[in-house]
Write an enzyme that holds these catalytic residues in place. Structure first.
Site, PDB file in Angstrom:
ATOM      1  N   ASP A  76      28.320  -8.626  41.136  1.00 16.36           N
ATOM      2  CA  ASP A  76      28.130  -9.385  39.846  1.00 16.36           C
ATOM      3  C   ASP A  76      29.105  -9.528  38.998  1.00 16.36           C
ATOM      4  O   ASP A  76      30.276  -8.837  39.089  1.00 16.36           O
ATOM      5  CB  ASP A  76      26.919  -8.393  39.070  1.00 16.36           C
ATOM      6  CG  ASP A  76      25.727  -8.352  39.690  1.00 16.36           C
ATOM      7  OD1 ASP A  76      25.579  -9.038  40.857  1.00 16.36           O
ATOM      8  OD2 ASP A  76      24.627  -7.855  39.058  1.00 16.36           O
ATOM      9  N   HIS A 127      23.771 -15.464  37.709  1.00 18.43           N
ATOM     10  CA  HIS A 127      23.641 -14.228  36.744  1.00 18.43           C
ATOM     11  C   HIS A 127      23.510 -14.625  35.145  1.00 18.43           C
ATOM     12  O   HIS A 127      24.215 -13.972  34.497  1.00 18.43           O
ATOM     13  CB  HIS A 127      24.829 -13.298  37.206  1.00 18.43           C
ATOM     14  CG  HIS A 127      24.610 -11.782  36.609  1.00 18.43           C
ATOM     15  ND1 HIS A 127      23.516 -11.238  36.701  1.00 18.43           N
ATOM     16  CD2 HIS A 127      25.547 -11.144  35.968  1.00 18.43           C
ATOM     17  CE1 HIS A 127      23.895  -9.993  36.281  1.00 18.43           C
ATOM     18  NE2 HIS A 127      25.044  -9.914  35.681  1.00 18.43           N
ATOM     19  N   TYR A 171      22.074  -6.864  32.763  1.00 17.37           N
ATOM     20  CA  TYR A 171      21.690  -5.440  32.585  1.00 17.37           C
ATOM     21  C   TYR A 171      20.476  -4.864  33.177  1.00 17.37           C
ATOM     22  O   TYR A 171      19.654  -4.058  32.723  1.00 17.37           O
ATOM     23  CB  TYR A 171      21.541  -5.419  30.834  1.00 17.37           C
ATOM     24  CG  TYR A 171      22.530  -6.004  30.119  1.00 17.37           C
ATOM     25  CD1 TYR A 171      23.761  -5.158  30.027  1.00 17.37           C
ATOM     26  CD2 TYR A 171      22.669  -7.084  29.474  1.00 17.37           C
ATOM     27  CE1 TYR A 171      24.858  -5.631  29.254  1.00 17.37           C
ATOM     28  CE2 TYR A 171      23.727  -7.627  28.907  1.00 17.37           C
ATOM     29  CZ  TYR A 171      24.928  -6.878  28.728  1.00 17.37           C
ATOM     30  OH  TYR A 171      26.070  -7.514  27.818  1.00 17.37           O
ATOM     31  N   HIS A 226      30.488  -4.837  40.960  1.00 18.33           N
ATOM     32  CA  HIS A 226      31.048  -5.808  40.077  1.00 18.33           C
ATOM     33  C   HIS A 226      32.366  -6.007  40.537  1.00 18.33           C
ATOM     34  O   HIS A 226      33.132  -5.340  40.935  1.00 18.33           O
ATOM     35  CB  HIS A 226      30.929  -5.323  38.861  1.00 18.33           C
ATOM     36  CG  HIS A 226      29.422  -5.091  38.258  1.00 18.33           C
ATOM     37  ND1 HIS A 226      29.089  -3.841  38.344  1.00 18.33           N
ATOM     38  CD2 HIS A 226      28.798  -5.880  37.493  1.00 18.33           C
ATOM     39  CE1 HIS A 226      27.824  -3.673  37.937  1.00 18.33           C
ATOM     40  NE2 HIS A 226      27.857  -5.167  37.423  1.00 18.33           N
TER      41      HIS A 226
HETATM   42 ZN    ZN Z   1      26.051  -8.139  35.314  1.00 22.32          ZN
END
Ligand code: ZN
Length: 273
Positions: A76, A127, A171, A226
């Site tokens: 992400d 996202h 989140y 990430h």
């Molecule tokens: Zn994120």
């Protein structure tokens, strides 16, 4: 930018079935993120020596059903210069494919990187545009933010690849209304089974060890990373080696080729919801 996920209460159940009430669904890292076949802990009997697994084509969140020993790697918040290319190199080294849930703002700032991710055979989803906490926004503003993110990632990709209608809540903060709206809009909401917590200020070794431990306990699942953190860059090669040694296989997640995916920006239609 802060990490993607928020602290979770490990056992709060979240069901894939969308809730009707417009309430914040917390504890999104749930056992139900990807359905599992009945399974025992994976052992080396699953090990073929090849980390690259099957391609799983999905048209809905409910289609994400993993077998014992199967993992889906998701990244992400990128793309990010200096980080994403190294993530891609590590994945290439093992011949496995990941799913990259890009921020519209990041893709817009690094279109060539977004294109490289797609060209190297990975799946690209979105996202939001700038990582807003959608659970704190009015409904229409939240839907607009999702659509804006999708549009920006699709534009950044240009002709290099097609944006998959895959979405992850920043989140992991969602509402029943938003989840239902996305599912009705033919979006695939990607939940998380194993949060690497690679945004914690810990060593790469600690993050990798925790991730493997949680995966072993669960047996399969969608792992959240990430591609914006140096520690993720550092831990990935060793983690992939360890996944292979433990007999896991990395499933490539792809959109099912149907009429639904002829649209480049799925959520634009949701503005009328
Ligand atoms: Zn994120």
């Amino acid at each position: 930018m802060a990490g993607c996920a928020k602290p979770i209460s490990q056992n709060s159940p979240t069901h894939a079935a969308a809730q009707i009430r417009d309430e914040v669904v917390t504890g999104s890292v749930a056992r139900s993120a990807s359905a599992r076949l009945e399974q025992s802990r994976p052992s080396r009997i699953f090990g073929s020596g090849h980390l690259a697994g099957r391609t799983l084509e999905v048209a809905s969140t409910a289609d994400i059903i993993l077998r014992p020993g199967e993992v889906i790697l998701t990244f992400d918040d990128g793309p990010r210069a200096g980080k994403t290319p190294k993530i891609l190199d590590a994945l290439d080294q093992y011949g496995v494919k990941g799913t990259f849930l890009m921020l519209g703002a990041a893709a817009k700032a690094n279109p060539e990187l977004a294109q490289e991710v797609a060209r190297r055979g990975h799946t690209v989803g979105s996202h939001t545009f700038d990582h807003a906490n959608l659970a704190n926004l009015p409904r229409q503003a939240a839907l607009d933010e999702i659509a804006r993110g999708e549009a920006a990632v699709a534009e950044a990709l240009g002709g290099a690849g097609r944006l998959a209608p895959f979405f992850r809540f920043p989140y992991l903060a969602q509402t029943g209304f938003l989840r239902t709206s996305l599912l009705h809009g033919d979006m695939v909401v990607l939940d998380v089974d194993i949060d690497s917590k690679d945004y914690y200020k810990e060593s790469a070794e600690m993050v990798a060890a925790r991730t493997l431990s949680r995966l072993d306990a669960r047996g399969s699942g969608i792992i959240l990373f990430h591609d914006i953190h140096q520690r993720t860059v550092e831990l990935l090669p060793d983690l992939l080696a360890e996944l292979q040694a433990r007999g896991y296989s990395v499933v490539r997640l792809a959109p099912k080729d149907s009429g639904v995916f002829g649209r480049s920006v799925i959520t634009a239609e949701l503005s009328d919801v």
